[in-house]
Design an enzyme around this catalytic site. Structure first.
Site, PDB file in Angstrom:
ATOM      1  N   ASP A 131       1.845   2.338  -7.205  1.00  0.00           N
ATOM      2  CA  ASP A 131       2.830   3.281  -6.704  1.00  0.00           C
ATOM      3  C   ASP A 131       2.543   3.610  -5.237  1.00  0.00           C
ATOM      4  O   ASP A 131       1.388   3.854  -4.856  1.00  0.00           O
ATOM      5  CB  ASP A 131       2.770   4.559  -7.553  1.00  0.00           C
ATOM      6  CG  ASP A 131       3.734   5.623  -7.088  1.00  0.00           C
ATOM      7  OD1 ASP A 131       4.953   5.395  -7.164  1.00  0.00           O
ATOM      8  OD2 ASP A 131       3.258   6.687  -6.632  1.00  0.00           O
ATOM      9  N   GLU A 187       4.237  -1.473  -4.542  1.00  0.00           N
ATOM     10  CA  GLU A 187       5.456  -0.828  -4.064  1.00  0.00           C
ATOM     11  C   GLU A 187       5.230  -0.669  -2.562  1.00  0.00           C
ATOM     12  O   GLU A 187       4.500   0.235  -2.139  1.00  0.00           O
ATOM     13  CB  GLU A 187       5.670   0.526  -4.735  1.00  0.00           C
ATOM     14  CG  GLU A 187       6.956   1.204  -4.301  1.00  0.00           C
ATOM     15  CD  GLU A 187       7.149   2.578  -4.940  1.00  0.00           C
ATOM     16  OE1 GLU A 187       8.314   2.952  -5.166  1.00  0.00           O
ATOM     17  OE2 GLU A 187       6.148   3.272  -5.186  1.00  0.00           O
TER      18      GLU A 187
END
Length: 705
Positions: free
Chosen positions: A358, A395
């Site tokens: 993330d 990401e």
């Protein structure tokens, strides 16, 4: 007086480790002047049963404090208190009044940090010096875990090659929490509950589940309420880590402290038996301690100026590239080592197959937030010998404006969530003018993003929807977000969704509108599954799961954020469409190349582009129509795919096939089961040179001799 015999212990293994005589405890703190270990008799104990002050000479090696407690066993519960200088302008926030978690804890007992401190807030901090909790009955405790107490029966991570991977992103709890799942209440929303749906995942055909965060987090961190119902909202998604080595306790059916570890392992083992990988969405970019106004319960009280990125001259504040109050100092050697230790633990002890990082761009920043060309942590992850077969997916952006798509630093093993695939495909299928060329580039593997750095199409994780944003059903059903029930006056969530409601906002009973929406959904799936790269789909999209226009359901631990299993029967036709499409991809290597088109002149798989007359397109004039032919010379098979987002029907010319004929595989304008045909049941086209492509539709044809 403690009945335990203690030894000095050793600094080698951080956390709590079972030894021949008991348990060794080791924790890092460079500037601590006092460290105390507390043991508890039960998870709901109000107070510690015994404590041990660690001697700075006997129980300290360098910056590691350690002690071995003889006679202690797995299941023991513990917390720390650490004293040292409290000097926020220098980045130091020691507070001996605060109970602290072990960053290397492998499990936690039930409870809530935020609920405990919020309760203390209600009576006023002044009632208790320094905000010390006098009742720890609802405060989680760290659990000693025996890593050897599980029989893997020979299981190992599956580690499928990326070209054979189809990812299914899902929320572990939300997958079976709804009553519609018909899961037994005692296991609904748990690791065991998830295991009960393995047959569904196998039938769909995906190869890998990507689970939203399952590292320990505190759902009670969210202080908002639903303005319609008045119910308290929670941190449902879990992007706010507390324990980087611990599976989420509340996701276990067995609430015994530490039981979550073996339940997680059993789930992984069962998924592996079914041929399904486990990829974890991991959050190393920030923690749940928040900014300078947040609670102290872990890193802040151990060594704040090491674990967190702080401004150079105002270290009482926090660099916030996560949007959640703080950013971890990922490239400091201590933090870097903790992240590596965590990843290795989940691979070696928990047998997971991969990680999606993330806001991974935060991992490329240094202590003060500057971007580094060769980040230590991302390079180490790429090169680590234990992780060499493990999927690593970035990401490639953060909330500080850093956007590294196509250039995420660290090495060529990194794959990336391709946000441009999402946006360009949404524009094309929506029917935007001038969107065809970009869509073609995405379909061909996004060479503009990855070829320059020596990567392959497999660096691109292709997705149209993910947890963050509209579901696929909502993408074709809403023009704007509807997040009012998140308690933030609809300010949260993106306003740039590239969606279209096709004439009515939300659920519609108009058959024409519904047919249009279903056609678009099928077309999205065609481009997701047949594009070069690695496809990732969002759970429930295969049966039109809706969040009723909420594009940021991070706080909706209810039917809004859960899988609605009643849709499996209602939309069985779409499920069948996706299932056959996944099989088509898996059975035909032409859709999952390991190199870009044109890179190898001897390649047996090539692509040709066409306009409506089967001529080479003029890309400057090509608009709302895209057609291509993929030729697999090894299999002697050709596939032709055409899509029209024009407002009128088209009669298109098909490419000539000397010695072969075209057979229809799919046409999104048809109703199920004619919308897609199973392998071996493709229909011969009565007209081999012309095809009527209905407005807003896609067609897949294949050649046969």
């Amino acid at each position: 007086m403690s009945e335990y015999i203690t030894k000095s212990g050793n600094p080698y293994s951080l956390g709590s480790t079972i030894t021949a005589e008991g348990v060794n405890f080791a924790i890092y703190s460079r500037d601590a002047t006092r460290v105390t270990l507390f043991l508890f008799d039960a998870g709901d104990a109000k107070n510690a049963s015994v404590s041990f002050d660690l001697d700075s000479e006997k129980n300290r090696t360098g910056d590691i404090w350690h002690i071995e407690i003889c006679g202690l066993k797995a299941g023991a519960l513990y917390l720390y208190k650490v004293d040292g200088p409290y000097d926020p302008p220098k980045g130091l926030r020691f507070n001996y009044h605060k109970y602290l978690f072990d960053p290397y804890a492998k499990a936690f007992s039930s409870g809530s940090v935020f609920r405990s401190y919020n309760k203390l807030h209600k009576i006023g901090f002044n009632a208790n010096e320094g905000g010390e909790l006098f009742d720890l009955s609802d405060f989680p405790k760290c659990v000693v875990v025996d890593d050897k107490d599980f029989d893997w029966e020979g299981d190992k991570p599956l580690n499928y090659p990326l070209d054979k991977t189809v990812i299914y992103e899902t929320h572990l709890q939300g997958f079976t929490a709804s009553k519609t799942s018909n899961t037994a209440p005692e296991i609904a929303g748990t690791y065991k509950g998830f295991t009960s749906k393995i047959d569904y995942l196998k039938e769909l055909g995906i190869t890998s589940v990507e689970l939203l965060p399952v590292f320990e987090f505190d759902e009670n961190e969210n202080g908002n309420s639903n303005p319609r119902t008045g119910e308290s909202l929670v941190n449902y998604w879990g992007y706010s880590t507390i324990g980087f080595f611990a599976p989420k306790t509340s996701y276990a059916a067995n609430k015994t402290p530490g039981a979550s570890v073996n339940e997680f392992k059993q789930m992984v083992k069962e998924l592996h038996k079914a041929g399904i990988e486990v990829i974890l969405d991991v959050v190393y970019n920030h923690t749940a301690e928040g900014n300078e106004h947040g609670y102290t319960f872990e890193f802040r009280g151990l060594q704040n100026n090491v674990y967190y990125s702080l401004p150079s001259y105002e270290k009482q504040y926090y660099m916030n590239y996560s949007g959640c109050g703080n950013s971890m100092n990922c490239n400091h050697p201590v933090v870097y080592q903790m992240i590596l230790d965590s990843l290795r633990y989940w691979v070696v002890q928990m047998h997971v197959d991969g990680f999606r990082f993330d806001l991974a761009s935060i991992l490329t920043r240094n202590q003060v937030g500057a971007v580094t060309e060769f980040p230590a942590i991302t390079t180490a992850i790429n090169e680590d010998p234990i992780l060499s077969k493990t999927k690593i997916i970035a990401e490639p952006w953060d909330c500080g404006g850093l956007y590294q798509l196509g250039g995420f630093p660290g090495g060529n093993r990194w794959s990336e969530w391709n946000g441009r695939f999402r946006d360009d495909m949404r524009r094309f299928i929506r029917g935007d003018e001038g969107a065809v060329t970009a869509a073609a580039t995405r379909l061909a593997g996004s060479s503009d993003c990855y070829n320059h750095s020596g990567r392959t199409p497999l660096a691109s994780i292709n997705f149209v929807t993910a947890h963050d944003g509209f579901t696929l059903n909502d993408l074709v059903s809403f023009n704007i977000k509807h997040n009012e029930e998140n308690g933030e006056n609809n300010r949260d969530g993106s306003d740039d969704n590239l969606s279209y409601n096709h004439g009515f906002e939300g659920h519609s009973v108009n058959p024409k509108i519904e047919h249009l929406r279903e056609k678009k959904i099928r077309s999205f799936f065609i481009y997701l599954m047949l594009s070069q790269g690695v496809p990732m789909m969002l759970f429930g999209d295969e049966v039109r799961r809706t969040q009723n226009g909420n594009n940021n359901a991070y706080c909706q631990n209810n039917e809004t954020g859960w899988m609605d299993w009643s849709l499996v029967e209602k939309n069985a036709g779409l499920f069948r469409f996706v299932k056959i499409l996944i099989a088509l991809r898996k059975n035909n290597p032409v859709f999952r190349r390991k190199e870009f088109f044109g890179e190898n002149n001897m390649s047996a798989q090539e692509i040709n582009w066409y306009d409506i007359n089967a001529k080479t397109p003029d890309w400057e004039k090509q608009n709302r129509f895209l057609a291509f032919k993929l030729s697999d010379k090894n299999a002697q098979t050709d596939f032709y795919v055409a899509t029209s987002m024009e407002i009128y029907d088209l009669t298109i010319t098909l490419p000539a096939l000397p010695g072969k004929k075209w057979y229809r595989v799919a046409d999104t304008d048809f109703e199920s089961p004619k919308d897609i045909l199973e392998s071996g049941k493709e229909e011969l086209l009565p007209e081999q040179r012309r095809y009527v492509l209905v407005s807003g539709s896609s067609v897949i044809l294949m050649s046969k001799a």
